[in-house]
Structure formats: C-alpha cells, structure tokens
Design an enzyme around this catalytic site. Structure first.
Site, short mmCIF file in Angstrom:
data_model
loop_
_atom_site.label_atom_id
_atom_site.label_comp_id
_atom_site.label_asym_id
_atom_site.label_seq_id
_atom_site.Cartn_x
_atom_site.Cartn_y
_atom_site.Cartn_z
N CYS A 1 2.29 -18.88 -20.11
CA CYS A 1 3.64 -19.18 -20.60
C CYS A 1 3.69 -19.80 -21.99
O CYS A 1 3.65 -19.10 -22.98
CB CYS A 1 4.37 -20.04 -19.57
SG CYS A 1 6.14 -19.89 -19.74
N HIS B 1 3.11 -18.99 -13.47
CA HIS B 1 2.65 -20.29 -12.99
C HIS B 1 2.40 -20.11 -11.50
O HIS B 1 2.39 -19.01 -10.98
CB HIS B 1 3.73 -21.35 -13.18
CG HIS B 1 4.13 -21.58 -14.60
ND1 HIS B 1 3.30 -22.16 -15.52
CD2 HIS B 1 5.29 -21.31 -15.26
CE1 HIS B 1 3.94 -22.26 -16.68
NE2 HIS B 1 5.13 -21.73 -16.56
N1 GLN Z 1 8.79 -23.40 -23.84
C1 GLN Z 1 8.58 -22.11 -23.37
C2 GLN Z 1 9.78 -21.38 -22.84
O1 GLN Z 1 10.68 -21.97 -22.29
C3 GLN Z 1 7.46 -22.17 -22.36
C4 GLN Z 1 7.87 -22.57 -20.98
C5 GLN Z 1 6.70 -22.64 -20.03
O2 GLN Z 1 5.57 -22.89 -20.46
N2 GLN Z 1 6.95 -22.47 -18.75
O3 GLN Z 1 9.78 -20.17 -22.97
#
Ligand code: GLN
Length: 258
Positions: free
Chosen positions: A95, A206
C-alpha cells in the site's frame, strides 16, 4: 542458514498492522531452523547495514508519514534499495510503501511526492472527499509468475484487506501481481492488483498479507535464500494446515458467490 529482513521505517509505516508480515517471515524461518533476524531501516540506519539485508518489507502508512519517509529515501538509501531490487533481492511492499517505489504519489492534500521509480507506475489520491477503497479483497495471481507452484489448488489466489485513498496506474514496463476477483485493487477500474518487478512484489493487500497467504511468505523466504546462497532451496513443509484451510475457505466462498 540465515535470513536478514529489512523492515522499512517501523515507526512511521506501521499504521495498518503490516508488522504481522515480519513476524510471519521470522516464525516460518525459525520453525525450519533458519536463523531469522530483523533490521529496522530507519533514518539512522547506515548504508553498510542496509546492504546486508536479504529481503525487504515495507508496510502501509498515512500520507503524512509517507512524505517524511520519502525525504529520507531520496538520497543514497533509495539508490541502494533500487540496486538491491535490480539484483533480484525480494521484497514485499504493501500500500503506502509501493506508492513510494513508483514514479510518484499525489496525496489527498498537498504536493506530489516523487518516488524512487523502481516500479513503473504512478499513484494518485483523487481527494479527501472521495471514497477510500476499503474492504476484503480476493485476487487471482498472474500466471506468468510461478510464485505459487509448490502448493495446492488455491495457491494462485491471495486474500487480504485493503484500505487506501490512492489509486495506482501501471505503466508499460510492469506486470500486475494479480487480477481482482473481489474488491478494488490498484484503482477500482482496470481490475489489476499490485505489481511485480524482478522479485519485488507490490500490493494493496493488508491483512496482513503474509500470514493470510503462507505460500507467498514461503516464496519470499525461498527466493531470498536462493539469491543469497546462489543455489536451489527446497523449504521444509510446515504443519500449517490451519492457515491453509483459512485461506482456501474464504477463496472458495468468494468464488462460489461470484
Ligand atoms: N496513504 C495511502 C493511501 O491512503 C496509503 C494507505 C495505506 O498504506 N493503507 O492511499
């Protein structure tokens, strides 16, 4: 045998529980008698320490933390990580981490964050008032990659949980990791999920992704050891029927309701 996992910025990039990936890698090594060490890669980490890493793990974070991390990665550290990936060292980036390894990430608020350009892709958040991509996700992995060839019939699927505002768009020089069966994936439009470059895997999953998909964890361990020791490695099979049943159960359920 020994395996050193480098964990990118545990203090700044641990918002979404991806620490579980590090624990999973460590345990699956230890259960096989492979010595597993973890090196937190932080602002203070020296280049000589970083270069010793056999496998890199980068987790999710929020836009603000990504910006701080990128300031540190911009110099020699980023170049070293690029070289490691070019030299086939494996990585698992979830992510927020892959957003920084692409060409750039445009956060919900504020300036574009230039990335390391290791993955040919860009990520853009359409804005704070736009819906985030949140929920359980199931994907079918790209058949060109024989990442999962050791395992059973559902080995070509991954399950996880996604939560991102950013949308990722792949360029011509990169292949997706998978096709979305349920969920949003890279951008909620083109059904692609994640990306693979050499042995580095980018994903929005995740969960954390590795305990939920033990076959992916084992592929990373095996590949890291093969690159390090320069020979074919066959990992001992673990008694992980419970993890596999949990994985297969959810895949079967999703496929049955398609
Ligand atoms: N900040 C990023 C987004 O919202 C990553 C989010 C995350 O790592 N889950 O796309």
């Amino acid at each position: 045998m020994k395996l050193l996992t480098g964990w990118l910025y545990p203090d700044l990039m641990s918002t979404y529980g991806d620490r579980g990936n590090v624990i999973c890698l460590q345990k699956r090594c230890e259960w096989r008698g492979i010595e597993a060490q973890i090196l937190p890669i932080e602002v203070e980490t020296s280049l000589s320490e970083l270069e010793k890493v056999d496998l890199i793990m980068g987790g999710g974070s929020q836009d603000r933390q990504q910006e701080i991390v990128m300031r540190d990665l911009k110099g020699v550290k980023g170049k070293t990580i690029k070289k490691m990936i070019e030299n086939d060292k494996p990585g698992i980036f979830t992510c927020g981490a892959p957003q920084l390894l692409g060409h750039y990430y445009e956060p919900a608020i504020g300036q574009r964050i230039e990335g390391l350009g290791i993955f040919d892709m860009v990520s853009v958040c359409p804005g704070p008032d736009k819906p985030r991509c949140i929920g359980n996700i199931v994907v079918e992995t790209n058949k060109n990659y024989n990442i999962y060839n050791d395992y059973n019939s559902y080995n070509n699927y991954l399950v996880g949980f996604e939560n991102h505002g950013g949308r990722t768009y792949l360029g011509k020089n990169i292949a997706p990791l998978a096709k979305v069966i349920r969920g949003f994936g890279n951008n909620g439009e083109d059904k692609t999920e994640g990306a693979v470059y050499k042995n580095a895997v980018a994903t929005y999953l995740h969960g954390p992704v590795l305990p939920k998909n033990p076959h992916l964890a084992d592929w990373l361990i095996k590949t890291a050891l093969e690159v390090k020791y320069g020979k074919k490695i066959k990992l001992e099979r673990l008694d992980d029927d419970l993890e596999r049943h949990a994985h297969d159960f959810i895949i079967k359920k999703i496929l049955a309701n398609k």
